[in-house]
Scaffold this motif. Structure first.
Motif, PDB file in Angstrom:
ATOM      1  N   VAL A 141      -2.367  20.184 -11.777  1.00  0.00           N
ATOM      2  CA  VAL A 141      -3.119  19.180 -11.031  1.00  0.00           C
ATOM      3  C   VAL A 141      -2.787  19.352  -9.546  1.00  0.00           C
ATOM      4  N   VAL A 142      -3.806  19.295  -8.717  1.00  0.00           N
ATOM      5  CA  VAL A 142      -3.596  19.378  -7.271  1.00  0.00           C
ATOM      6  C   VAL A 142      -3.410  17.954  -6.743  1.00  0.00           C
ATOM      7  N   CYS A 143      -2.281  17.718  -6.118  1.00  0.00           N
ATOM      8  CA  CYS A 143      -1.974  16.392  -5.573  1.00  0.00           C
ATOM      9  C   CYS A 143      -2.116  16.433  -4.057  1.00  0.00           C
ATOM     10  N   ILE A 144      -2.678  15.400  -3.514  1.00  0.00           N
ATOM     11  CA  ILE A 144      -2.862  15.322  -2.067  1.00  0.00           C
ATOM     12  C   ILE A 144      -2.010  14.183  -1.518  1.00  0.00           C
ATOM     13  N   ASP A 145      -1.103  14.528  -0.610  1.00  0.00           N
ATOM     14  CA  ASP A 145      -0.267  13.525   0.057  1.00  0.00           C
ATOM     15  C   ASP A 145      -0.964  13.156   1.359  1.00  0.00           C
ATOM     16  N   ASP A 146      -1.678  12.034   1.340  1.00  0.00           N
ATOM     17  CA  ASP A 146      -2.436  11.617   2.524  1.00  0.00           C
ATOM     18  C   ASP A 146      -1.839  10.392   3.208  1.00  0.00           C
ATOM     19  N   LEU A 147      -0.553  10.141   2.947  1.00  0.00           N
ATOM     20  CA  LEU A 147       0.078   8.950   3.535  1.00  0.00           C
ATOM     21  C   LEU A 147       0.009   8.968   5.064  1.00  0.00           C
ATOM     22  N   LYS A 161       2.897   5.959  -2.830  1.00  0.00           N
ATOM     23  CA  LYS A 161       4.025   6.839  -3.184  1.00  0.00           C
ATOM     24  C   LYS A 161       4.161   6.974  -4.698  1.00  0.00           C
ATOM     25  N   LYS A 162       4.016   5.872  -5.421  1.00  0.00           N
ATOM     26  CA  LYS A 162       4.090   5.920  -6.887  1.00  0.00           C
ATOM     27  C   LYS A 162       2.972   6.783  -7.452  1.00  0.00           C
ATOM     28  N   SER A 163       1.786   6.634  -6.892  1.00  0.00           N
ATOM     29  CA  SER A 163       0.650   7.430  -7.347  1.00  0.00           C
ATOM     30  C   SER A 163       0.895   8.919  -7.108  1.00  0.00           C
ATOM     31  N   LEU A 164       1.456   9.258  -5.952  1.00  0.00           N
ATOM     32  CA  LEU A 164       1.755  10.653  -5.636  1.00  0.00           C
ATOM     33  C   LEU A 164       2.831  11.200  -6.577  1.00  0.00           C
ATOM     34  N   GLU A 165       3.880  10.433  -6.810  1.00  0.00           N
ATOM     35  CA  GLU A 165       4.942  10.865  -7.724  1.00  0.00           C
ATOM     36  C   GLU A 165       4.394  11.098  -9.133  1.00  0.00           C
ATOM     37  N   LYS A 166       3.525  10.200  -9.596  1.00  0.00           N
ATOM     38  CA  LYS A 166       2.907  10.328 -10.914  1.00  0.00           C
ATOM     39  C   LYS A 166       2.057  11.595 -10.982  1.00  0.00           C
ATOM     40  N   CYS A 167       1.306  11.857  -9.944  1.00  0.00           N
ATOM     41  CA  CYS A 167       0.463  13.047  -9.878  1.00  0.00           C
ATOM     42  C   CYS A 167       1.307  14.319  -9.917  1.00  0.00           C
ATOM     43  N   GLU A 168       2.408  14.336  -9.157  1.00  0.00           N
ATOM     44  CA  GLU A 168       3.253  15.525  -9.063  1.00  0.00           C
ATOM     45  C   GLU A 168       3.939  15.856 -10.378  1.00  0.00           C
ATOM     46  N   ILE A 194       0.845  -1.206   0.000  1.00  0.00           N
ATOM     47  CA  ILE A 194       0.000   0.000   0.000  1.00  0.00           C
ATOM     48  C   ILE A 194       0.876   1.250   0.000  1.00  0.00           C
ATOM     49  N   ASN A 195       1.935   1.263   0.818  1.00  0.00           N
ATOM     50  CA  ASN A 195       2.854   2.412   0.868  1.00  0.00           C
ATOM     51  C   ASN A 195       3.501   2.660  -0.487  1.00  0.00           C
ATOM     52  N   ILE A 196       4.016   1.614  -1.108  1.00  0.00           N
ATOM     53  CA  ILE A 196       4.697   1.746  -2.403  1.00  0.00           C
ATOM     54  C   ILE A 196       3.721   2.248  -3.457  1.00  0.00           C
TER      55      ILE A 196
END
Length: 171
Positions: free
Chosen positions: A66-72, A54-61, A49-51
């Motif tokens: 696009v507004v990215c939300i880091d909700d880890l 993180k990949k999803s956040l990196e892709k978004c950034e 889930i962590n990996i």
């Protein structure tokens, strides 16, 4: 004359046997909080889930406009004691009974909360004397101190540990 010497003798004996009063107090908070999965399967699930997150956040950034939300960090819930940690400290303080013949100093306890809404283990890391150690072991057998709600990572129950100190000083 006999009464005068009797009272003087009584005074001397009573002054020699003055008993010291001790008081106990708790550290201001809990320290060294750590969360950890209960087993290898849960650990693997959490890592996946962590990996993925993180990949999803990196892709978004990498995308523009696009507004990215880091909700880890929001996916982690610490263990909860009914009415909060201050209530835990109050119950612990109320239920802890100072034994006779105590020594001054710090008594440090590590509390490990399990995945089944319970206190799984108590480790007494430092204690001033054997009587105080026994009193600490006894206080954690009290039902009121074993009413936790387990910590969770991504909805998976995990263990949590923290440390707290009970200080004893001569008053």
């Amino acid at each position: 004359m006999k009464w005068v010497s009797f009272f003087m003798m009584l005074y001397l004996l009573s002054s020699c046997s003055v008993r010291q009063k001790y008081t106990a107090y708790l550290s201001t908070g809990i320290e060294n909080i750590k969360l950890f999965p209960a087993n290898k399967i849960d650990s693997a699930k959490i890592n996946i889930i962590n990996i993925t997150a993180k990949k999803s956040l990196e892709k978004c950034e990498k995308q523009k406009n696009v507004v990215c939300i880091d909700d880890l960090g929001t996916m982690i819930l610490n263990a909860e004691f009914p009415k909060g940690i201050s209530h835990f400290r109050n119950v612990l303080f109320e239920k802890f009974k100072l034994p006779k013949n105590v020594r001054e100093g710090e008594n440090r306890i590590r509390i490990i909360l399990g995945i089944n809404d319970n206190v799984e283990k108590i480790e007494i890391l430092k204690y001033t004397d054997k009587n105080t150690k026994k009193a600490i072991e006894e206080v954690f057998k009290v039902k009121e101190l074993n009413t936790w709600k387990s910590a969770k990572m991504y909805g998976i129950p995990v263990k949590e540990q923290f440390e707290i100190s009970i200080f004893i000083e001569n008053k």
